[in-house]
Design a protein around this motif. Structure first.
Motif, PDB file in Angstrom:
ATOM      1  N   MET A 462       1.254  -0.942   0.145  1.00 27.49           N
ATOM      2  CA  MET A 462       0.070  -0.434   0.553  1.00 27.49           C
ATOM      3  C   MET A 462       1.048   1.415  -0.101  1.00 27.49           C
ATOM      4  SD  MET A 462      -2.880   1.232   0.721  1.00 27.49           S
ATOM      5  CE  MET A 462      -3.920   0.816   0.543  1.00 27.49           C
ATOM      6  N   LEU A 463       1.657   1.554   1.092  1.00 24.87           N
ATOM      7  CA  LEU A 463       2.941   2.612   0.954  1.00 24.87           C
ATOM      8  C   LEU A 463       3.532   2.451  -0.857  1.00 24.87           C
ATOM      9  CD1 LEU A 463       4.415   4.213   2.005  1.00 24.87           C
ATOM     10  CD2 LEU A 463       6.257   3.100   2.794  1.00 24.87           C
ATOM     11  N   GLU A 464       4.082   1.839  -1.562  1.00 27.50           N
ATOM     12  CA  GLU A 464       4.437   1.636  -2.330  1.00 27.50           C
ATOM     13  C   GLU A 464       3.135   2.588  -3.168  1.00 27.50           C
ATOM     14  OE1 GLU A 464       5.762  -1.962  -4.256  1.00 27.50           O
ATOM     15  OE2 GLU A 464       7.732  -2.478  -2.792  1.00 27.50           O
ATOM     16  N   ARG A 465       2.096   1.916  -3.521  1.00 25.38           N
ATOM     17  CA  ARG A 465       1.374   1.998  -4.072  1.00 25.38           C
ATOM     18  C   ARG A 465       1.378   3.961  -3.839  1.00 25.38           C
ATOM     19  NH1 ARG A 465      -5.036   0.143  -2.857  1.00 25.38           N
ATOM     20  NH2 ARG A 465      -6.333   0.576  -4.925  1.00 25.38           N
ATOM     21  N   MET A 466       0.528   4.098  -2.956  1.00 25.66           N
ATOM     22  CA  MET A 466       0.537   5.416  -2.840  1.00 25.66           C
ATOM     23  C   MET A 466       1.242   6.614  -2.842  1.00 25.66           C
ATOM     24  SD  MET A 466      -2.581   6.063  -0.868  1.00 25.66           S
ATOM     25  CE  MET A 466      -2.685   6.934   0.273  1.00 25.66           C
ATOM     26  N   GLN A 467       3.028   5.846  -2.306  1.00 22.48           N
ATOM     27  CA  GLN A 467       4.008   6.818  -2.863  1.00 22.48           C
ATOM     28  C   GLN A 467       4.541   6.604  -4.725  1.00 22.48           C
ATOM     29  OE1 GLN A 467       7.088   4.465  -1.299  1.00 22.48           O
ATOM     30  NE2 GLN A 467       7.253   6.350   0.848  1.00 22.48           N
ATOM     31  N   LYS A 468       3.970   5.923  -5.467  1.00 22.56           N
ATOM     32  CA  LYS A 468       3.955   6.293  -6.984  1.00 22.56           C
ATOM     33  C   LYS A 468       3.043   6.687  -7.298  1.00 22.56           C
ATOM     34  CE  LYS A 468       3.800   3.985 -10.968  1.00 22.56           C
ATOM     35  NZ  LYS A 468       2.956   2.728 -12.048  1.00 22.56           N
ATOM     36  N   ALA A 469       2.049   6.966  -6.211  1.00 24.05           N
ATOM     37  CA  ALA A 469       0.787   8.167  -6.852  1.00 24.05           C
ATOM     38  C   ALA A 469       0.970   9.742  -6.431  1.00 24.05           C
ATOM     39  CB  ALA A 469      -0.623   7.594  -6.117  1.00 24.05           C
ATOM     40  N   ALA A 470       1.614   9.646  -5.215  1.00 20.75           N
ATOM     41  CA  ALA A 470       1.779  10.735  -5.156  1.00 20.75           C
ATOM     42  C   ALA A 470       3.189  11.773  -5.603  1.00 20.75           C
ATOM     43  CB  ALA A 470       2.150  10.884  -3.368  1.00 20.75           C
ATOM     44  N   ALA A 471       4.468  10.590  -6.060  1.00 20.70           N
ATOM     45  CA  ALA A 471       4.941  10.923  -7.040  1.00 20.70           C
ATOM     46  C   ALA A 471       5.005  10.977  -8.539  1.00 20.70           C
ATOM     47  CB  ALA A 471       6.324  10.189  -7.366  1.00 20.70           C
ATOM     48  N   GLU A 501       7.236  12.266   4.836  1.00 22.04           N
ATOM     49  CA  GLU A 501       8.157  12.650   4.075  1.00 22.04           C
ATOM     50  C   GLU A 501       8.350  12.748   2.310  1.00 22.04           C
ATOM     51  OE1 GLU A 501      11.529   9.957   5.283  1.00 22.04           O
ATOM     52  OE2 GLU A 501      11.482  10.147   7.562  1.00 22.04           O
ATOM     53  N   HIS A 502       8.404  11.783   1.933  1.00 22.72           N
ATOM     54  CA  HIS A 502       7.998  11.506   0.595  1.00 22.72           C
ATOM     55  C   HIS A 502       6.895  12.116   0.153  1.00 22.72           C
ATOM     56  CE1 HIS A 502       7.568   8.760  -3.614  1.00 22.72           C
ATOM     57  NE2 HIS A 502       6.768   9.755  -3.277  1.00 22.72           N
ATOM     58  N   CYS A 503       6.057  12.531   0.882  1.00 20.09           N
ATOM     59  CA  CYS A 503       5.161  14.037  -0.121  1.00 20.09           C
ATOM     60  C   CYS A 503       5.712  15.163  -0.411  1.00 20.09           C
ATOM     61  CB  CYS A 503       3.648  13.331   1.059  1.00 20.09           C
ATOM     62  SG  CYS A 503       2.853  12.377   0.221  1.00 20.09           S
ATOM     63  N   ALA A 504       6.245  14.975   1.177  1.00 16.07           N
ATOM     64  CA  ALA A 504       7.336  16.638   1.492  1.00 16.07           C
ATOM     65  C   ALA A 504       8.087  16.386   0.278  1.00 16.07           C
ATOM     66  CB  ALA A 504       8.021  16.536   2.382  1.00 16.07           C
ATOM     67  N   ASP A 505       8.709  15.374   0.074  1.00 10.65           N
ATOM     68  CA  ASP A 505      10.337  15.474  -0.976  1.00 10.65           C
ATOM     69  C   ASP A 505       9.562  15.618  -2.287  1.00 10.65           C
ATOM     70  OD1 ASP A 505      12.359  15.004   0.239  1.00 10.65           O
ATOM     71  OD2 ASP A 505      11.796  13.139  -0.033  1.00 10.65           O
ATOM     72  N   HIS A 506       8.175  15.538  -3.307  1.00 10.67           N
ATOM     73  CA  HIS A 506       7.447  15.319  -3.647  1.00 10.67           C
ATOM     74  C   HIS A 506       6.391  16.465  -4.418  1.00 10.67           C
ATOM     75  CE1 HIS A 506       9.541  11.702  -4.333  1.00 10.67           C
ATOM     76  NE2 HIS A 506       9.423  11.791  -5.700  1.00 10.67           N
ATOM     77  N   LYS A 507       6.719  17.619  -3.395  1.00 12.72           N
ATOM     78  CA  LYS A 507       5.752  18.633  -2.897  1.00 12.72           C
ATOM     79  C   LYS A 507       4.490  18.671  -3.155  1.00 12.72           C
ATOM     80  CE  LYS A 507       9.050  21.328  -3.111  1.00 12.72           C
ATOM     81  NZ  LYS A 507      10.058  21.812  -3.369  1.00 12.72           N
ATOM     82  N   THR A 508       4.153  17.243  -2.926  1.00 14.49           N
ATOM     83  CA  THR A 508       2.400  16.578  -2.761  1.00 14.49           C
ATOM     84  C   THR A 508       1.936  17.111  -1.636  1.00 14.49           C
ATOM     85  OG1 THR A 508       3.138  14.709  -4.040  1.00 14.49           O
ATOM     86  CG2 THR A 508       1.485  14.547  -3.547  1.00 14.49           C
ATOM     87  N   VAL A 509       0.666  17.668  -0.882  1.00 13.04           N
ATOM     88  CA  VAL A 509      -0.189  18.071  -0.402  1.00 13.04           C
ATOM     89  C   VAL A 509      -0.242  16.350   0.237  1.00 13.04           C
ATOM     90  CG1 VAL A 509      -1.850  19.220   0.709  1.00 13.04           C
ATOM     91  CG2 VAL A 509      -0.330  20.325  -0.632  1.00 13.04           C
ATOM     92  N   ILE A 510      -1.011  15.812   1.785  1.00 15.49           N
ATOM     93  CA  ILE A 510      -1.673  15.437   2.258  1.00 15.49           C
ATOM     94  C   ILE A 510      -3.036  16.098   2.671  1.00 15.49           C
ATOM     95  CG2 ILE A 510      -2.074  12.819   3.459  1.00 15.49           C
ATOM     96  CD1 ILE A 510       1.050  12.333   3.403  1.00 15.49           C
ATOM     97  N   GLU A 511      -4.033  15.613   2.449  1.00 18.75           N
ATOM     98  CA  GLU A 511      -5.348  15.939   3.143  1.00 18.75           C
ATOM     99  C   GLU A 511      -5.185  15.856   4.394  1.00 18.75           C
ATOM    100  OE1 GLU A 511      -9.208  15.772   1.203  1.00 18.75           O
ATOM    101  OE2 GLU A 511      -9.247  13.552   2.065  1.00 18.75           O
ATOM    102  N   ILE A 512      -6.028  16.654   5.081  1.00 17.44           N
ATOM    103  CA  ILE A 512      -6.470  16.661   6.616  1.00 17.44           C
ATOM    104  C   ILE A 512      -8.714  16.241   5.840  1.00 17.44           C
ATOM    105  CG2 ILE A 512      -7.155  17.148   9.100  1.00 17.44           C
ATOM    106  CD1 ILE A 512      -4.226  18.097   9.421  1.00 17.44           C
ATOM    107  N   ASN A 513      -9.606  14.912   5.181  1.00 18.54           N
ATOM    108  CA  ASN A 513     -10.383  14.977   5.045  1.00 18.54           C
ATOM    109  C   ASN A 513     -11.145  15.074   7.084  1.00 18.54           C
ATOM    110  OD1 ASN A 513     -12.419  13.615   4.685  1.00 18.54           O
ATOM    111  ND2 ASN A 513     -12.117  13.028   3.339  1.00 18.54           N
ATOM    112  N   ALA A 514     -11.624  16.318   6.827  1.00 18.40           N
ATOM    113  CA  ALA A 514     -12.845  16.470   7.473  1.00 18.40           C
ATOM    114  C   ALA A 514     -13.907  16.404   7.882  1.00 18.40           C
ATOM    115  CB  ALA A 514     -12.913  18.435   7.782  1.00 18.40           C
ATOM    116  N   ASN A 515     -14.119  15.344   6.857  1.00 21.55           N
ATOM    117  CA  ASN A 515     -15.477  14.700   7.670  1.00 21.55           C
ATOM    118  C   ASN A 515     -14.919  13.655   9.104  1.00 21.55           C
ATOM    119  OD1 ASN A 515     -17.225  12.574   7.842  1.00 21.55           O
ATOM    120  ND2 ASN A 515     -17.467  12.452   6.498  1.00 21.55           N
TER     121      ASN A 515
END
Ligand code: DGT
Ligand code: CA
Ligand code: CA
Ligand code: ZN
Length: 589
Positions: A462-471, A501-515
């Motif tokens: 799952m981490l690999e999958r998310m990291q690929k998307a984030a990149a 860390e990966h998202c910070a490196d790739h300038k990808t935002v991670i949301e805080i889903n407010a629901n």
């Protein structure tokens, strides 16, 4: 009476009909009616007055009769009858994630059991696995879900606690002799789940008995757990425990600090007091005598929490930060902490419309945002892989872009300074890719990438999958990263520090889903995000106008996570965020 309340009862009726083994067609009629009424503009009361409820599409004569009865008595006869008929044990099974009413009915009928404990036993001995359509995996899943529920069974979500807290707060505020009132405990700290609700009232001693009497006889109280002059506890009809403490004015600040907690934060503040020759407890701050005992005759003059913190050489610590997760160390070297505030939020970035599974048109959603003081809306309907949620094919995406252009024109003509951005909530496919060809991806202003399928993938994968998307250069924001549903579904256990860390490196935002069911990314990763400079965005994931108001829960946990306004994407003004979207990802700051 409002549409939403009636819709909820109708929906519950549909569920219980399935649980009673009635045919799906009949049950589905209630689901349809619930959705119809919830999404209707006209208040149901108008139809009731006009005696034309059955003119609403999807509502026949017999359902209309039920609704008239509800208008008269506040109850749905069909729902009452179902509650009579179905064993209460079975209704509790509905809380087991992944176990729907049809399966519950099957297990109940074929194994003749009604209690949670019996279900556990039958899952363990293989009886459930042997039933047609169940299997070993299902039985295992039921067991782990029950274990999870038992661990958290006494807690509820912040929004559920908030509605109970508001009822009692408003009620008590009006009682004679109440000089001040405040929430305390985890609700005041804005934790995502709440054990019991703590309310503090300041009043003179002589008023205490009548305040406690009013509290314990409130119509929502079903059980009195304790009743005294300084503390009472009750259970509400929703099953929530509320603790009320009545405190003389002179102890109020210290009591508020003590009962706000957290326990860990209190332990640290008390230690600080001792180091400074004082004792802090729920009655106040006092000098120590020569034996090192609390000298109750020598209180230190403090009227507010801020006064007490000052005596401990600290600035006022916001309740959200009181978790003993580094707040004391921070104030060793900083005078203040710049925390996000609700008013900093300038726009909405995760919302659905009728183009996929939302209840409102794009124009309606935009007006809802304008009404709430926002200056932009990033519309993100579902992508094509989410077919079950009306995900958009590439052709529909292009048609939607045309409509967004029209809506923007219309809003400008109406005199609004507001912009709807073209976004999408793209599914992250099993292999980590986004859901469209590059030429479509390139046409969006921004993209939220979320996992909606294969949620139980092994953590490393799952981490690999998310990291690929984030990149991916087109991925702006990762949506609800773990997929958790608070108190219901645990969510992926991937290494979130690595993802941050990966998202910070790739300038990808991670949301805080407010629901309030999600609040995902968890606030506990806020410090990590801070350290590596990851940005977040507070996103309501709104499927209707009311859900836009969930922003307050997102802001609450963002504050708990120490986010300052600069690291929250949707604090940018319309102009700033337009520029930011246009800047290639790797050049963004
Ligand atoms: P909850 O209800 O589980 O969501 O969490 P809280 O934090 O609301 O906890 P609760 O209701 O048991 O107690 C309210 C506050 O009272 C708690 O945050 C700190 C304070 N408190 C309660 N018990 C203790 C204790 O044994 N020691 C200290 N230092 N403080 C306590
Ligand atoms: Ca509490
Ligand atoms: Ca409590
Ligand atoms: Zn989603």
């Amino acid at each position: 009476m409002d549409n939403k309340e009636l819709a909820q009862l109708l929906e519950e009726t549909g569920v219980l009909k399935r649980l009673a083994g009635e045919n799906d067609f009949k049950a589905a009629a209630y689901d349809r009616a619930a959705r119809q009424i919830e999404n209707m503009e006209t208040p149901i009361a108008e139809y009731i007055e006009g005696e034309n409820v059955d003119s609403i599409s999807g509502i026949g004569k017999s359902l209309a009769t039920q609704i008239y009865a509800y208008a008269d008595t506040g109850r749905l006869p069909v729902l009452d009858a179902l509650h009579e008929q179905i064993p209460s044990g079975l209704i509790k099974w509905l809380d087991i994630p992944g176990l729907g009413p049809k399966k519950i009915y099957k297990v109940h009928r074929e194994l003749g059991i009604t209690e949670m404990a019996e279900l556990v036993e039958k899952c363990r001995d293989g009886s459930v696995a042997e039933l047609k359509g169940m299997g070993e995996k299902t039985a295992e899943k039921i067991l782990s879900s029950i274990a999870f529920m038992e661990k958290f069974g006494e807690r509820c979500r912040a929004d559920q606690a908030a509605s109970v807290a508001k009822t009692f707060n408003d009620f008590l505020f009006g009682q004679p002799g109440v000089d001040a009132i405040s929430l305390a405990g985890s609700s005041r700290r804005r934790l995502e789940t709440i054990g019991d609700i703590d309310i503090l009232v300041a009043a003179k001693e002589l008023h205490s008995p009548s305040i406690m009497e009013a509290f314990t006889t409130h119509p929502d109280v079903v059980e009195i757990l304790a009743k005294g002059d300084t503390k009472s506890s009750i259970r509400t009809r929703e099953g929530r425990q509320v603790d009320l403490r009545v405190i003389p004015e002179k102890h109020f600040a210290a009591a508020l600090m003590y009962f706000t907690g957290s326990k860990e934060h209190n332990i640290a503040t008390r230690a600080r007091a001792r180091e400074r020759g004082m004792a802090l407890n729920e009655y106040g701050l006092f000098q120590l005598d020569d034996k090192g005992d609390t000298n109750f005759d020598e209180p230190v003059n403090t009227k507010t929490e801020a006064d007490i913190y000052r005596e401990l050489d600290l600035p006022f610590i916001e309740p959200e930060l009181r978790e003993d997760r580094g707040e004391f160390a921070w104030f060793e070297s900083h005078e203040k902490i710049d925390l996000l505030q609700a008013a900093d939020i300038q726009g909405i970035l995760h919302a659905h419309s009728t183009w996929s599974d939302g209840a409102c048109t794009i124009h309606e959603m935009a007006l809802g945002c304008i009404e709430r003081g926002y200056s932009y809306l990033g519309l993100t309907d579902h992508s094509r892989a989410a077919a079950y949620a009306g995900g958009l094919t590439a052709e529909r995406v292009e048609a939607q872009w045309k409509e967004i252009d029209q809506v923007n024109q219309q809003l400008a003509d109406e005199g609004h300074c507001f912009h709807v951005f073209k976004g999408i909530e793209s599914d992250i496919l099993g292999n980590g890719e986004l859901d469209y060809e590059e030429e479509i991806l390139a046409g969006f202003d921004f993209i939220i990438a979320s996992v909606h399928s294969a949620l139980d993938m092994e953590a490393g994968k799952m981490l690999e999958r998310m990291q690929k998307a984030a990149a991916n250069p087109y991925c702006t924001i990762i949506g609800h990263p773990t997929g958790r549903l608070l108190l219901k579904r645990k969510g992926s256990e991937m290494d979130l520090n690595a993802l941050v860390e990966h998202c910070a490196d790739h300038k990808t935002v991670i949301e805080i889903n407010a629901n309030p069911r999600r609040l995902d990314l968890d606030w506990r990763y806020g410090r990590k995000a801070h350290e590596c400079g990851m940005m977040t965005s507070i996103n309501p994931d709104a499927h209707n106008l009311q859900m836009l108001d969930d922003m307050e829960y997102g802001v609450g946990v963002a504050r708990k996570g120490w986010y300052n306004p600069e690291r929250v994407l949707n604090t940018k003004s319309l102009e700033e965020i337009s520029t930011w979207f246009e800047t290639p990802k790797n050049e963004r700051i």
